[in-house]
Design an enzyme around this catalytic site. Sequence first.
Site, PDB file in Angstrom:
ATOM      1  N   CYS A   2      39.699  48.394  25.731  1.00  0.00           N
ATOM      2  CA  CYS A   2      40.063  49.562  24.956  1.00  0.00           C
ATOM      3  C   CYS A   2      38.893  49.910  24.031  1.00  0.00           C
ATOM      4  CB  CYS A   2      41.304  49.370  24.103  1.00  0.00           C
ATOM      5  SG  CYS A   2      42.787  49.031  25.042  1.00  0.00           S
ATOM      6  N   ARG A  27      34.906  50.228  28.338  1.00  0.00           N
ATOM      7  CA  ARG A  27      35.864  49.234  27.827  1.00  0.00           C
ATOM      8  C   ARG A  27      37.256  49.409  28.424  1.00  0.00           C
ATOM      9  NH1 ARG A  27      33.807  46.847  23.221  1.00  0.00           N
ATOM     10  NH2 ARG A  27      35.884  46.160  22.643  1.00  0.00           N
ATOM     11  N   TRP A  73      42.584  50.208  28.202  1.00  0.00           N
ATOM     12  CA  TRP A  73      42.717  49.276  29.322  1.00  0.00           C
ATOM     13  C   TRP A  73      44.087  48.646  29.130  1.00  0.00           C
ATOM     14  CZ3 TRP A  73      43.453  44.038  30.304  1.00  0.00           C
ATOM     15  CH2 TRP A  73      43.153  43.620  31.609  1.00  0.00           C
ATOM     16  N   ASN A  99      43.052  48.346  19.576  1.00  0.00           N
ATOM     17  CA  ASN A  99      42.453  47.533  20.639  1.00  0.00           C
ATOM     18  C   ASN A  99      42.854  46.096  20.358  1.00  0.00           C
ATOM     19  OD1 ASN A  99      40.711  46.164  22.393  1.00  0.00           O
ATOM     20  ND2 ASN A  99      38.978  46.322  20.985  1.00  0.00           N
ATOM     21  N   GLY A 100      43.550  45.464  21.308  1.00  0.00           N
ATOM     22  CA  GLY A 100      43.987  44.080  21.101  1.00  0.00           C
ATOM     23  C   GLY A 100      45.420  43.904  21.563  1.00  0.00           C
ATOM     24  N   GLU A 485      27.687  34.910  42.562  1.00  0.00           N
ATOM     25  CA  GLU A 485      27.465  36.173  41.851  1.00  0.00           C
ATOM     26  C   GLU A 485      27.358  37.344  42.842  1.00  0.00           C
ATOM     27  OE1 GLU A 485      27.812  37.276  39.023  1.00  0.00           O
ATOM     28  OE2 GLU A 485      26.569  39.069  38.911  1.00  0.00           O
ATOM     29  N   LYS A 489      29.768  40.591  42.806  1.00  0.00           N
ATOM     30  CA  LYS A 489      29.290  41.988  42.717  1.00  0.00           C
ATOM     31  C   LYS A 489      29.961  42.832  43.784  1.00  0.00           C
ATOM     32  CE  LYS A 489      28.001  42.253  39.644  1.00  0.00           C
ATOM     33  NZ  LYS A 489      27.981  41.225  38.706  1.00  0.00           N
ATOM     34  N   GLU A 492      33.758  43.340  43.045  1.00  0.00           N
ATOM     35  CA  GLU A 492      33.988  44.173  41.853  1.00  0.00           C
ATOM     36  C   GLU A 492      33.848  45.663  42.146  1.00  0.00           C
ATOM     37  OE1 GLU A 492      32.498  42.124  37.742  1.00  0.00           O
ATOM     38  OE2 GLU A 492      30.949  42.444  39.239  1.00  0.00           O
ATOM     39  N   HIS A 508      33.992  23.326  55.651  1.00  0.00           N
ATOM     40  CA  HIS A 508      35.269  22.797  55.181  1.00  0.00           C
ATOM     41  C   HIS A 508      36.295  23.893  54.937  1.00  0.00           C
ATOM     42  CE1 HIS A 508      33.423  18.875  54.903  1.00  0.00           C
ATOM     43  NE2 HIS A 508      32.405  19.445  54.262  1.00  0.00           N
ATOM     44  N   LYS A 607      34.519  46.226  30.917  1.00  0.00           N
ATOM     45  CA  LYS A 607      33.281  45.495  30.685  1.00  0.00           C
ATOM     46  C   LYS A 607      33.439  44.411  29.633  1.00  0.00           C
ATOM     47  CE  LYS A 607      28.445  45.813  30.740  1.00  0.00           C
ATOM     48  NZ  LYS A 607      28.441  45.015  31.976  1.00  0.00           N
TER      49      LYS A 607
END
Length: 612
Positions: A2, A27, A73, A99-100, A485, A489, A492, A508, A607
């Site tokens: 947010c 955000r 968000w 925000n929170g 990573e 990417k 995402e 495995h 983010k």
Amino acid sequence: MCGIVAYLGNKQAYPIIIEGLRRLEYRGYDSAGVSLLNGSIHTYKKKGKVQELVNFAENSDKNGTVGIGHTRWATHGKPDDLNAHPHVSGDGKISLIHNGIIENYAVLKEALAELGHEFKSETDTEILVHLIEEYKKRDNLPIEEAVRKALDKAVGAYAIVVIDEDEPDKLVGARKSSPMVLGIGDDEYFLASDASPIIKYTNRVIYLKDEEIVTIKRGEEFTIRTIDNKLQEHKIQELDLKLEELEKGGYQHYMLKEIHQQPITVAESMKGRLNADEGWVQVGGMQEYMNRFINADRIILIACGTSWHAALYAEYLFEDLARIPTEVEYASEFRYRNPIINKNDVIIALSQSGETADTLAALTMAKEKGALLYGVVNVVGSSIARFTDCGSYTHAGPEIGVASTKAFTSQLTVLTLMALNLGYKKGTITESYYRRLIVALDSIPNKITRVLALSDQIKNIAAEIKNAQNALYLGRGYNFPIALEGALKLKEISYIHAEGYPAAEMKHGPIALIDMYMPVVVIATNISAYEKVVSNIQEVKARKGIVIAIVAEGDKQIKEIADFTIEIPATEEPLSPLLSSIPLQLLAYHIAVMRGCDVDQPRNLAKSVTVE
Ligand code: G6P
């Protein structure tokens, strides 16, 4: 998560708030809203991105020199118009952005309902504005006092801004565990989640501390008090942030710009910390605590997401070069699993934003146990940077694309410098190897430029595999974290399911998934495990998988068996991730663009994750 922005001054608030919300959209982008004070409060809010809000409010009255705005968000309540912020009190006079998470909202809601309050949304936030209204009316309080009393009852995390029709020349902001910056201009004030909405107007800011409440009153000096009503001293900081750093600079997406900035950002991360001509490395933040590092029983790295992958890379580095036992922890697991932490441990927190809630909470726990806390953080002045005992900024500059790229390679760079500095001081690497690594590190920015020149070739490969439903990424040793990573990417930003694995572990489990439709990206630059990786590629090919291999320039053997090879400059093995991560970023980027995905703002992600 947010983004919040608020304005009080002589200009029209709406355009300033909208521009600020666009900058804070990284955000969260589930919904957006504004409240403007112009005699009475006018609130406009809409599901979706800021642009939806702009379209919605196009023909409405947007006058007012005081206002608040929010980009959401979603946590409590689905993303829709009703749950969008701002939320207003029952009498419509008070408006609030948040925000929170208010953890005890259910108890508060019940008590307020008994007093006759009615709620329109499913959010925890709406409870707070009703609670403020209740105190204001019951005790006949000025708005900042009502806010203080309400927050005293709230459990959880918040950054809030409140406006009140009865006191139209006031803005009240407060924070606990969610960031808030106060910007001080000429007869105008800003409150925001970070400095990006503010910097166009002023570089004079104050980062509010936990449980501080700021009251801004037109024509008067602002005041900062704690939640228990103690007046606080404040120090205004002058930020060194330029507006161009927040723009796309001619690139189609922020992510592409940030990928292409890496020759510069990696060099920035090294600046003043490495001198190849004189053959030394020195990381400023470590010097005062060098003995704690050298005599540490353990280094424990804590992080989330991409930063966790950088932490995993550091485990290889610190054990290999500095011979210090090193552990890597997901901050969210670490904080809740009652870990053993001693005062001889060094805890390194890695974070781009410096605001990730789990990482901050894990640090708070480690502090109580007396460990040394070191932050490797990108955002200057952020909560983690301030909370840690010492640390190093990564100096990658603002990263706006939700998927982290340049911040990651800057983390790798700083961690490498730290390992070199430590290894040399401890005498665990030879002088000649130390110097060789320094020279090699110094040449990395130029080599990144050469990797970036492969973008068109990588785009062609992306076209071949863009319709895949799954993908596998394999790497060994230093490049295992890079395989993780690379997979992150891709998932995402393109929504293709992807997994990273240590190459040898493929046997495995994941090998069962391989068929002619499965792209397998193999990082095959490691000199020490080269033959073993070649065998892994053979195993994939024997099952008809599509192999995309990242190899060192001049490689012949893998070229013959892989479907596609991407040749990148050779370097010392511990530094190879600084180069091998770049083609994986470009591959994910091109695939996502071809699939029509929103590269900079992928669905459901944010983010900066400031809630648990
Ligand atoms: C979010 C972001 C990721 C980031 C992670 C940790 O999930 O989308 O890109 O890696 O948070 O964030 P931090 O700011 O602590 O590095």
